[in-house]
Design an enzyme around this catalytic site. Sequence first.
Site, short mmCIF file in Angstrom:
data_model
loop_
_atom_site.label_atom_id
_atom_site.label_comp_id
_atom_site.label_asym_id
_atom_site.label_seq_id
_atom_site.Cartn_x
_atom_site.Cartn_y
_atom_site.Cartn_z
N THR A 182 41.90 -8.75 -19.87
CA THR A 182 41.62 -7.41 -20.37
C THR A 182 40.14 -7.08 -20.27
OG1 THR A 182 43.48 -7.39 -21.89
CG2 THR A 182 41.70 -5.91 -22.44
N ARG A 212 57.31 -5.35 -21.34
CA ARG A 212 56.40 -5.62 -22.47
C ARG A 212 55.10 -4.81 -22.36
NH1 ARG A 212 50.92 -7.68 -23.24
NH2 ARG A 212 50.84 -8.53 -25.32
N VAL A 213 54.67 -4.20 -23.44
CA VAL A 213 53.41 -3.45 -23.49
C VAL A 213 52.56 -4.04 -24.60
CG1 VAL A 213 52.37 -1.20 -23.99
CG2 VAL A 213 54.46 -1.33 -22.61
N GLY A 214 51.26 -4.19 -24.35
CA GLY A 214 50.36 -4.77 -25.35
C GLY A 214 49.52 -3.71 -26.06
N GLY A 255 42.76 -9.75 -26.82
CA GLY A 255 43.36 -10.86 -27.56
C GLY A 255 44.86 -10.76 -27.52
N1 ASP Z 1 45.45 -7.65 -25.46
C1 ASP Z 1 46.04 -7.77 -24.16
C2 ASP Z 1 47.54 -7.70 -24.25
O1 ASP Z 1 48.10 -8.23 -25.19
C3 ASP Z 1 45.70 -9.03 -23.48
C4 ASP Z 1 44.30 -9.47 -23.50
O2 ASP Z 1 43.46 -8.94 -24.20
O3 ASP Z 1 44.05 -10.41 -22.75
O4 ASP Z 1 48.16 -7.17 -23.36
#
Ligand code: ASP
Length: 313
Positions: free
Chosen positions: A180, A208-210, A232
């Site tokens: 990210t 899936r969505v973050g 994160g």
């Molecule tokens: N926060 C992002 C997600 O969960 C991943 C990341 O920050 O590496 O999609």
Amino acid sequence: MQNYAIAIHGGAGTILKSKMTPENELAYKSGLQDAVEAGESILKGGGSAFDAVESAIIQLENNPLFNAGKGAVFTHNGLHEMDASIMNGMDLMAGAIAGVQLIKNPISLARAVMEKSEHVLLTGNGAMEFAKKVNAVFENDEYFFVQLRYEQLQLAKQSNSMILDHTENLTENGEKKFGTVGCVALDIKGNLAAGTSTGGMTNKKFGRVGDSAIIGAGTYANNKTCAISCTGHGELFMRSVVAYDISCLMEYKNLSLQEACNIVVMDKLVKIGGEGGLIALDTRGNIVLPFNSEGMYRASKKQNEDLFIGIYK
Ligand code: ASP
């Protein structure tokens, strides 16, 4: 006139100096520096925080080292499904996309959602249809093929796990890192903006969505309080509504940016196992870069001050 300021991140996680080669360290640092400079050149010329955020994130999306745009991780089906969001602190306008494929710069598509649609968040095929309508730049599959990412997918499939970028057992050097990228900026007119862009998790399934696509969780900006971009474990960041929580602690409890970040990142998130960090900037130009993991790729620059670049704790 307000002094401008900008901060960026390229992901958090178990990033250990002992495991990093000098060549890699240099490559990451120069990638971070290029992105800060892209944003800063806009702020220096009197441009908006919002433009600076987009420009810095485009640099990071075009760099295969970071899990966003070109360097986005593979899904279970061998695709790249990207999430991004951007928010303007001046008027609380925001745009976001989730699960889009083949888009060169997801952050610009998120911006287009804000500026050229009546919506905030578009997903999947619909978002790609919209992308065609607004002439977003598409790339082919080869553009997004990065050997390391492909190997990560094979390992994730073998262990039947869905993992955040570079989980411990997935890189030969034992590095555990969340991907990210993100940027927060304050312009000379005193306006704040924030943006975040990601490929999400390697081997992710079922659309899936973050948190990176979710305004209030991974991204938030409000001229009354602060601008935040997170990195994160997205599920935990969504459940904690991290970015908005920091803004609320400032708005309703009158806490400083530093105090609010400490509570959310070092206490609340830790208690539920939410590993990661964020970049934060307030209207006075204070920058806080907290993380509860071993490291976080980060850089910042205030007007008339030296560039700061950090990787480890
Ligand atoms: N926060 C992002 C997600 O969960 C991943 C990341 O920050 O590496 O999609």
